[in-house]
Scaffold this active site. Structure first.
Site, PDB file in Angstrom:
ATOM      1  CG  HIS A 102      -2.010  -1.033   1.130  1.00 11.99           C
ATOM      2  ND1 HIS A 102      -3.009  -1.150   2.070  1.00 11.99           N
ATOM      3  CD2 HIS A 102      -2.271  -2.002   0.201  1.00 11.99           C
ATOM      4  CE1 HIS A 102      -3.827  -2.132   1.745  1.00 11.99           C
ATOM      5  NE2 HIS A 102      -3.391  -2.668   0.611  1.00 11.99           N
ATOM      6  CD  GLU A 156      -1.269   3.873   4.060  1.00 14.22           C
ATOM      7  OE1 GLU A 156      -2.360   4.027   4.626  1.00 14.22           O
ATOM      8  OE2 GLU A 156      -1.121   3.187   3.017  1.00 14.22           O
ATOM      9  CB  SER A 172     -22.479   5.264 -35.298  1.00 12.68           C
ATOM     10  OG  SER A 172     -21.881   4.019 -34.992  1.00 12.68           O
ATOM     11  NE  ARG A 199     -14.125   1.336 -24.880  1.00 10.12           N
ATOM     12  CZ  ARG A 199     -14.219   0.757 -26.079  1.00 10.12           C
ATOM     13  NH1 ARG A 199     -13.203   0.003 -26.517  1.00 10.12           N
ATOM     14  NH2 ARG A 199     -15.291   0.937 -26.823  1.00 10.12           N
ATOM     15  CD1 TRP A 227     -14.074   6.115 -37.369  1.00  7.41           C
ATOM     16  CD2 TRP A 227     -14.915   5.568 -35.405  1.00  7.41           C
ATOM     17  NE1 TRP A 227     -13.638   4.861 -37.091  1.00  7.41           N
ATOM     18  CE2 TRP A 227     -14.146   4.498 -35.872  1.00  7.41           C
ATOM     19  CE3 TRP A 227     -15.561   5.443 -34.176  1.00  7.41           C
ATOM     20  CZ2 TRP A 227     -13.999   3.315 -35.143  1.00  7.41           C
ATOM     21  CZ3 TRP A 227     -15.406   4.287 -33.462  1.00  7.41           C
ATOM     22  CH2 TRP A 227     -14.628   3.238 -33.947  1.00  7.41           C
TER      23      TRP A 227
END
Length: 381
Positions: free
Chosen positions: A58, A60, A176, A192, A178
């Site tokens: 972690h 710390e 769609s 993402r 782009w």
């Protein structure tokens, strides 16, 4: 030792540094929270670190290792209350006590019930002075999904949409690609990469056969080593009748795919499992997947942040159910006309009084496009 008190301004400065460090873990720590730590002694930083990956040291402990003997008598600035339980790593509260730090300043209490004030109590019992609440709002913004999962039992949901200036997402025939620019699409790849899961509907899969994966390398992601593996978010598909093709592109890609349906069709479920998908039969609501139940299931699986990339129907259903926390809207500077498709399917809105209120949190230019970050007003939920 006696704690050194540098003053409120210095406390905020060092905590801001710890928050900056914590952000370096935004692509790697999932399902753990992003945490940063700075150790200060005699007015100078003697050690700092951030949590890099679940199962590893972690923040710390990284900071203490860097500080060495200079940790004695220092003040530790930590963006989240130090843990006090044995998980995959030993308790950080014990490490701070053993190192002889004099003071610990935390931005916020850990919402994990295994900690939730117990880490601070451990420090106080050892004679260490503690302080809580420095830059708390900024620290909470580091981990919206971790906090929501532990406090409310569901993940934080961002809905991503790309649209023309007149609010259209596709032509009438579904074309769609782009709408948005390469700059915006790269920005979505970053989004993402920091998400725990990507959620879509069967309509999107049947029309586009998307990959829904991260296509950036580790060198493209700040805070990651260039040769580190890129974590792929879980792909979650809402498919009430199990229509997912067993040869769908995403099933051959790295990462986990979970198909969620309600129909009692064991042979289709078995075929998807044979193709490599996970399946979950969800509770039913009006013949469809109960989306609130799905969010609860994802939370139980340790999913913190969900990126909703879908068509207008599922996006509208998630909004109407009060399950969307944030909308990321990429507006491209062109017009697509009346025959094209709109952003959300919201059949329940028929009068001005029924409108869903949004709050603009941020607007910035991404290449030629505008990116709007909007939160769903609390009054809607």
């Amino acid at each position: 030792m006696t704690a050194d008190h540098p003053g409120q301004g210095a406390d905020q400065e060092y905590m801001a540094r710890a928050i900056h460090l914590a952000r370096l873990g935004r692509f790697t720590t999932d399902p753990n929270p992003r945490v940063g730590c700075v150790l200060v002694r005699d007015g100078r930083i003697v050690g700092e670190g951030w949590h890099r990956r679940a199962g590893e040291a972690h923040a710390e402990r990284h900071a203490l290792a860097q500080a060495g003997s200079e940790a004695g008598g220092a003040t530790a600035y930590v963006t989240l209350e130090p843990c006090c339980h044995h998980g995959r790593t030993p308790p950080c509260a014990d490490a701070l006590v053993e190192a002889g730090v004099a003071r610990v300043v935390c931005a916020m209490v850990d919402p994990n019930p295994l900690v939730a004030g117990k880490g601070l109590a451990r420090l106080k019992d050892a004679g260490i002075e503690t302080s809580i609440g420095v830059l708390e709002a900024e620290a909470r913004s580091l981990n919206p999904g971790f906090i929501k999962r532990l406090e409310q039992g569901r993940p934080y949901v961002r809905c991503k949409m790309a649209a023309s200036l007149d609010g259209r997402t596709a032509m009438a025939d579904g074309e769609s690609q782009w709408i948005s620019s390469p700059d915006s699409r790269r920005d979505v790849q970053l989004l993402r990469a920091e998400s725990s899961a990507i959620l879509t509907g069967i309509g999107t899969v049947l029309s586009d056969d998307p990959s829904l994966n991260v296509r950036l390398s580790a060198s493209d992601l700040p805070g990651m080593d260039a040769d580190a593996p890129v974590r792929q978010p879980m792909r979650v598909l809402v498919d009430s009748q199990w229509r997912m093709p067993a040869d769908a592109r995403m099933l051959a890609l790295a990462g986990e795919t979970l198909v969620v349906g309600v129909a009692d069709v064991p042979e289709r479920m078995a075929a998807l499992e044979s193709a490599g998908a996970g399946v979950w039969r969800a509770p039913e609501l009006d013949g469809r997947v109960d989306l609130a139940a799905l969010m609860g299931e994802l939370a139980r699986r340790g999913i913190n942040e969900v990126l909703l990339e879908s068509g207008a129907r599922l996006a509208g259903a998630m909004l109407t159910a009060g399950l969307v926390d944030e909308i990321r809207l990429y507006l491209a500077p062109h017009l697509m006309g009346d025959a094209s498709r709109g952003l959300f399917h919201l059949p329940g809105i028929s009068a001005m009084a029924d409108r869903l209120a949004l709050e603009i949190q941020d607007v910035r230019r991404i290449g030629p496009d505008l990116r709007l970050r909007l939160s769903v007003a609390r009054s809607n939920i």
